[in-house]
Design an enzyme around this catalytic site. Structure first.
Site, PDB file in Angstrom:
ATOM      1  CE  LYS A  44      -3.367   1.332   5.070  1.00  0.00           C
ATOM      2  NZ  LYS A  44      -3.132   0.897   3.676  1.00  0.00           N
ATOM      3  CB  SER A  83      -0.946   0.013   1.199  1.00  0.00           C
ATOM      4  OG  SER A  83      -0.215   0.023   2.407  1.00  0.00           O
TER       5      SER A  83
END
Length: 811
Positions: A727, A684
């Site tokens: 996140k 990611s």
């Protein structure tokens, strides 16, 4: 004595007999307790001791009248009266003559005593019947001899008297007096005046009685023969009991009988009941001290203690459930909504099977406690089973009872502990199960959690099926990636995300602080912790997705305050933010490492961890060299491959970015992730590394208020990632104002907290062009000098690369 000798009549007091018959020339004793009988005795003692005894027809009549008495009785003389303790009197009388009561009347003084005008009756001897009388006497003697041989408890004196013979009438009366026959039959003998007919009646009576006694004897012999073996076995068992008692051993047969009764009371299916009966029979044949008997005894105790028929009545009151969930947990609205939906379905379809919930989330967010709240809301017994570190299949299914120290598996043990066949069983840390040479416990859980099969779950120890279909299984996990796919398919996943700072503040103020104050023996007025202090604790001393560490820190504050109050140095403690260092030391966590200004080669990335989201900076330095690529920061293989893919993408865009196409030959690129002690892996950070490389090569600074997450391909496509909610929460805490996310993750914005949506701008990127346009300020790129036909030109990278698109989503 008032005797009318002419008419053989006299007036005598009457004493009614119950169940007795008095005969002439016989002694008889009996107890007297009724008032009328006592009055009759008193009247008789005043008038020559003569009294008339006759039987009453019904024994239950307490106050008999003339109609309740037989007419024929016996005139007796009282020999002895003995007073017994209480009001009873024992009387001994001797019969004299048969007599018939002509009429009865009350006593002259109006008392309860009856009197009767009686007439003496004499035996009738047929004329010329001496031979017949002798024959009858002999026959009576023979029949009585046969009778005496069979009759129990018959006195030998009676047999001798009958054998001696004598007057025929007396002999008949004597036999009737001494054989155990009904008083009404004796009354018939008394009323018979013809001696021959009296003897004939007795012959027939003795014949019948003898036959009855003979039949009784035959029956007793048959019964004795039938039970002779049982008596022998019983005698031997009794001896064994005595021996076992002396040795201190338990009676196995009695114990086996108790087990049989328990098995029958359970009303189990025939297969199961038959298995248990066989084990009980084996136990009954063993010595109580043998090892095998101990194994069977433990097995039967375990099986019979299971809740085969015991259950609680589930409640599906949605309003009550909502109150319980709100009382125990703050936030988690979507989780609570899903649980209420589950309960609503159970309300409409109570027989619905196949509900297995899996609560997934970071540690400390309340997975275990919310399972306990579900059990309370649904009125189910609660039991917890930890699966962390379980590596043996036998922990789930149990061991065969033939092994030494065998025991049932954890599922059966949990049911036994709950004491109900429909509890809520929490399978905690299901993602922490392992496997080795002893088997795969995750595979053993497949049958447990499969509602199509678990209605006949067989534990290796109990060996008979147990219905698990009514059990509500709730599992918890931190990371589903380690849960086998077949097991995951059997569960409905409910995600519990990390708490925001605001939620932590509410939880600490409303739940954790009052709980710890009470736990440490303090009162609410003795320790005051303002909300700003709690906020400082949350930001400076805890860094977690849940609130477990926060509770520990609050407990530490309570301990410090309790010490001050206990030693008398303070009566009330108030902790302000400035006091925290004195209580807890220096803050352990600083603000996230986020640049405060735009810098070249430094990009804010986002990472997911088991305790929530974190900021992850990427630093790239481009220095003259030989084209080496250095990647540091304790990275995993996937992350290293992602970095190489980012470099290749930058090479493919070198001409558009106006950078040296041969930078990979003459420039060394060093990609570094700070905090190298922490392992990092995953794809990611692909667009983060690509952005940092482009910034380092072009010299254009990266906007410091922008963070990003996404995987990059060689062609620059931005691929989706996981953990978006965590996140974005980390970016919000760090003060980030713009977050770049992959286009395919746009649907996941529904899971993002509303407070994050209110303060953060989301940019949806399908390609790296959008990422570059949003994150890199190409307008501040240093001038690039190129030589074309010896002419110096200054060129700058356009704000938007050709073919790039930018989509901004403001929540």
């Amino acid at each position: 004595m008032n005797v009318n000798d002419t008419n053989n009549q006299r007036m005598l007091p009457v004493l009614p007999l119950r169940g007795l018959t008095a005969f002439p020339d016989m002694l008889i004793h009996f107890d007297v307790g009724r008032a009328m009988s006592i009055k009759a005795l008193e009247a008789a003692m005043k008038d020559g001791q003569w009294i008339f005894l006759t039987a009453q027809k019904d024994l239950k009549t307490d106050r008999p009248t003339a109609d309740d008495l037989y007419e024929v009785g016996t005139i007796c003389i009282i020999k002895q009266i003995l007073r017994l303790p209480g009001d009873n009197i024992r009387v001994l009388v001797e019969g004299k003559d048969r007599a018939r009561a002509l009429h009865y009347q009350k006593s002259e003084d109006g008392g309860e005593c009856l009197k009767a005008q009686v007439e003496v009756l004499y035996d009738i001897l047929p004329l010329g019947g001496e031979r017949r009388e002798q024959a009858l006497v002999r026959t009576v003697q023979n029949r009585f001899e046969e009778y005496a041989a069979l009759a129990p408890r018959l006195s030998s004196d009676v047999a001798l008297t009958v054998a001696a013979g004598g007057n025929a009438g007396y002999l008949a009366d004597y036999i009737a007096q001494n054989i155990p026959i009904d008083f009404s039959v004796k009354q018939e003998v008394l009323e018979e005046l013809n001696v021959n007919r009296r003897l004939t009646f007795l012959i027939r009576l003795l014949t019948e009685e003898t036959e009855i006694l003979r039949i009784e004897g035959d029956i007793q012999e048959q019964i004795k023969a039938a039970i002779d073996k049982n008596q022998k076995d019983y005698y031997l068992r009794e001896q064994i009991k005595v021996i076992q008692s002396e040795l201190g051993e338990q009676d196995v047969s009695a114990e086996a009988e108790e087990y049989r009764e328990k098995i029958e009371k359970l009303s189990l299916p025939e297969e199961s009941a038959s298995k248990l009966r066989k084990e009980t029979e084996r136990l009954a044949k063993m010595s109580g001290s043998s090892a095998e008997a101990g194994v069977i005894r433990t097995y039967l105790d375990t099986v019979l203690e299971l809740p085969w028929k015991t259950s609680t009545r589930p409640r599906h009151d949605l309003e009550r459930a909502q109150k319980i969930l709100d009382r125990d947990h703050y936030g988690l609205e979507k989780v609570k909504e899903r649980i209420l939906e589950f309960m609503a379905v159970k309300t409409l379809a109570p027989d619905l099977k196949g509900q297995v919930l899996c609560l997934v989330g970071p540690p400390g967010v309340g997975k275990t406690s919310i399972a306990r709240s579900i059990a309370e809301a649904m009125n189910r017994k609660y039991t917890r089973m930890s699966l962390g570190g379980v590596r043996d299949e036998a922990d789930i299914r149990g061991h065969r009872k033939t092994y030494i120290g065998a025991m049932p598996g954890r599922i059966i043990a949990a049911l036994r502990q709950a004491g109900s066949r429909n509890p809520l069983i929490l399978l905690d840390e299901i993602d922490k199960m392992g496997n080795d040479f002893r088997g795969d416990p995750a595979s053993a859980m497949l049958e447990v959690l499969d509602t199509e099969q678990n209605n006949a779950f067989r534990d290796h120890y109990i060996e008979i099926p147990f219905d698990l279909s009514d059990v509500l299984f709730v599992t918890t996990a931190n990371d589903l990636s380690t849960v086998p796919r077949p097991l995951l398919d059997r569960m409905e996943v409910i995600e519990l995300s990390s708490y925001t700072a605001e939620e932590k503040l509410h939880i600490a103020h409303d739940h954790l602080l009052p709980k710890q104050i009470k736990k440490h023996g303090l009162k609410g007025t003795q320790l005051i912790v303002p909300e700003e202090t709690l906020s400082a604790v949350i930001s400076g001393y805890t860094r977690e997705a849940g609130v477990r560490r926060l509770e520990q820190v609050i407990a530490k504050l309570c301990r410090k305050a309790a010490k001050k109050i206990a030693d008398g140095s303070a009566k009330r403690v108030t902790i302000h933010p400035a006091d925290l260092e004195a209580y807890l030391g220096a803050p352990k966590f600083k603000e996230d490492n986020v640049s405060k200004e735009d810098e070249v080669g430094i990009v804010n990335g986002l990472a997911w961890t088991s305790v929530g989201g974190e900021m992850l900076q990427v630093e790239v330095a481009a220095v003259p060299g030989t084209g080496k690529i250095e990647i540091t920061g304790n990275l995993g293989k996937v992350m290293e491959e992602s970095a190489k893919a980012a470099v290749t993408f930058v090479r493919s865009r070198a001409e558009m970015l106006r950078i040296d196409p041969n930078f990979y030959k003459n420039t060394d690129i060093h990609i570094h992730f700070p905090e190298a002690a922490i392992p990092k892996d995953g794809p990611s950070a692909g667009i983060t590394m690509a952005t940092a490389i482009i910034s380092a090569l072009t010299g254009a600074p990266v906007r410091h208020e922008v963070a990003m997450t996404g995987e990059v391909t060689l062609r620059g496509r931005v691929m989706p990632i996981g953990g978006l909610r965590e996140k974005t929460m980390a970016a919000y805490r760090a003060g980030i104002r713009t977050i770049i996310i992959p286009k395919d993750n746009q649907v996941d914005l529904e899971e993002v907290e509303q407070v994050v949506k209110d303060h953060v701008q989301f940019v949806i990127a399908a390609h790296m062009d959008t990422v570059m346009e949003t994150a890199i300020d190409f307008s501040r790129r240093p001038a690039v000098t190129t030589r074309r036909d010896e002419t110096t030109q200054e060129t700058q990278m356009p704000l938007s690369a050709p073919g790039s698109t930018r989509t901004t989503l403001r929540q």
